[in-house]
Design a protein around this motif. Structure first.
Motif, PDB file in Angstrom:
ATOM      1  N   LEU A 176      31.957  19.822 -32.200  1.00 10.61           N
ATOM      2  CA  LEU A 176      31.637  18.737 -31.277  1.00 10.61           C
ATOM      3  C   LEU A 176      32.538  18.613 -30.055  1.00 10.61           C
ATOM      4  N   GLY A 201      32.259  13.363 -27.227  1.00  8.17           N
ATOM      5  CA  GLY A 201      32.495  14.167 -28.419  1.00  8.17           C
ATOM      6  C   GLY A 201      33.579  13.564 -29.295  1.00  8.17           C
ATOM      7  N   LEU A 408      25.999  17.482 -27.714  1.00  5.32           N
ATOM      8  CA  LEU A 408      26.532  17.040 -29.001  1.00  5.32           C
ATOM      9  C   LEU A 408      25.475  17.106 -30.103  1.00  5.32           C
TER      10      LEU A 408
END
Length: 465
Positions: A176, A201, A408
């Motif tokens: 991420l 993130g 993401l």
């Protein structure tokens, strides 16, 4: 988890080694995976042999010529060992230095003195997240393994109670948070803003790692109660404990590769000119190979001298440090070979073709495509790149924040349910001394929790920002 460099991803775009249709490919994938699991669990065959046989069987089921299936497997095995094997070897040497010099004991003693039983999993997830920020997953694993195993052993903790938070911290960062390669490639593909993606993130990563790490580890420890494997915890004599490096020197040695890799990432962002001499220097010193090699060489002095190691003792440490990982290297390499056979057979393309007609929201579509490719090929990086390439046109009409959320969503989907076609699965299995079933109940479930929680948070954020 990974095991593929960015350059290797081109293998997903070459002509498949078989002309099988989607139905035949789907059956071949299921049959190949089932055969591997059966050989390991029922017939107790070594994982390296099972993966080799399963890869060739997959190619045969898919109708690929045997010579091409063999080439795909050996190419994947060689590339994985070349990319990951050297890092595992260097990490094993550094881990042996840490253990034999007393440096790992020093870290463990400090952690045990400052963290109680309840706070220990939280301490481990924090350490893993910080160390894992700039590191490839495999590098983070080999750096943290000595600490995780020794904390579990010395503190009499369940290995899963300590290990799952550490793995969760590394995995969440990998999937991420830039500057990891997957998120960076997705950012470039969809034209997202790096700073916004990094900020969002981290926002998604914090609750995700808490749920998948310290909270889930409670249940993982109940499901799989195993001790830390002694073969990866070097035993030290009582006289050795009288001389050991300080906490600061030990921590600096462990963090050296982290600092070098993070410096490279920051320089790449700030300068962004491949011809610039400063960036070229940092590209070299910040590469995983050089960063870990530097840590080993520095560790010989910062860890070896306080412990009064002779040159002969250091030479023996290097030799004995490499011995326990021989099987791990072969198994991880074979996992990469199986993955490459899947990719070369056209499984990734099959998933993309099937998903083109799905009519659902862009963020959910991106997550689902990444999940499907991850399940089929075992590679988080291949899943990220393939899904980003497919949904990139959808980002054209998105806001800056939603384009970042698209990245993401892809990253979250790429982490879903690691299983036998993922080299990272075998890395975790062997390091923690688990069997296939135990690895599925702990590592694979943890990865699924990360994927689902992160995906859900991304969808939730899309409704409020």
């Amino acid at each position: 988890m990974t095991g593929l460099s960015v350059e290797m991803l081109a293998a997903d775009t070459v002509e498949p080694i078989t002309s099988a249709g989607h139905a035949q490919l789907g059956v071949a994938v299921l049959a190949g995976i089932a055969l591997i699991v059966l050989l390991i669990t029922k017939f107790k065959l070594h994982a390296f042999l099972a993966l080799t046989i399963g890869s060739l069987a997959l190619g045969a089921f898919a109708g690929a010529p045997l010579d091409k299936a063999i080439t795909s497997f050996t190419t994947g095995l060689g590339s994985t060992v070349a990319g990951v094997g050297v890092l595992i070897a260097l990490g094993a040497i550094l881990g042996k230095l840490l253990a034999d010099s007393g440096g790992a004991d020093q870290i463990v003693d400090t952690i045990l003195a400052r963290a109680s039983g309840r706070t220990m999993p939280w301490a481990m997830v924090l350490i893993a997240s910080v160390i894992g920020l700039p590191l490839f997953f495999e590098v983070g694993v080999v750096l943290l393994i000595p600490v995780v195993l020794m904390v579990a052993k010395r503190g009499d903790y369940s290995l899963m109670r300590i290990g799952i938070p550490a793995l969760a911290g590394l995995s969440v960062m990998h999937g991420l948070v830039p500057p990891h390669p997957g998120p960076l490639i997705a950012i470039d593909a969809v034209g997202a803003n790096l700073g916004v993606t990094l900020a969002l993130g981290v926002l998604v990563a914090i609750p995700t790692v808490i749920i998948a790490g310290p909270l889930f580890s409670r249940y993982a420890a109940r499901w799989v109660d195993v001790p830390a494997p002694d073969r990866l915890i070097p035993q030290r004599t009582s006289e050795d404990l009288e001389k050991r490096p300080g906490f600061g020197a030990t921590l600096a040695t462990i963090l050296l590769p982290v600092v070098l890799m993070l410096s490279k990432a920051l320089v790449d962002i700030i300068i962004d000119d491949p011809a610039n001499m400063v960036q070229r220097v940092f590209d070299v010193v910040g590469s995983p190979l050089i960063a870990l090699l530097a840590a080993v060489l520095v560790g010989i002095f910062t860890l070896g001298r306080p412990a009064e190691f002779t040159r002969e003792r250091i030479s023996r440490i290097v030799e004995t440090g490499l011995a326990p990982i021989a099987g791990i290297l072969l198994i991880v390499g074979a996992g990469g070979g199986f993955k490459q056979t899947l990719i070369d057979s056209g499984v990734g393309r099959m998933v993309l073709d099937i998903s083109e007609d799905w009519s659902i929201p862009a963020l959910l579509l991106a997550w689902l495509i990444a999940v499907a490719i991850r399940l089929a090929t075992g590679s988080a990086t291949v899943a990220t790149v393939s899904a980003a390439g497919l949904v990139a046109p959808l980002a054209a009409d998105m806001s800056t924040t939603h384009a970042a959320l698209l990245v993401l969503a892809i990253g979250a989907g790429s982490l879903f349910f690691s299983h036998v076609n993922d080299a990272g699965f075998w890395l975790v299995k062997e390091y923690f001394g688990l069997n296939v079933g135990q690895t599925l109940k702990t590592w694979s479930v943890m990865e699924t929790i990360i994927s689902v929680v992160a995906g859900g948070l991304v969808l939730l954020l899309s409704l409020v920002i």
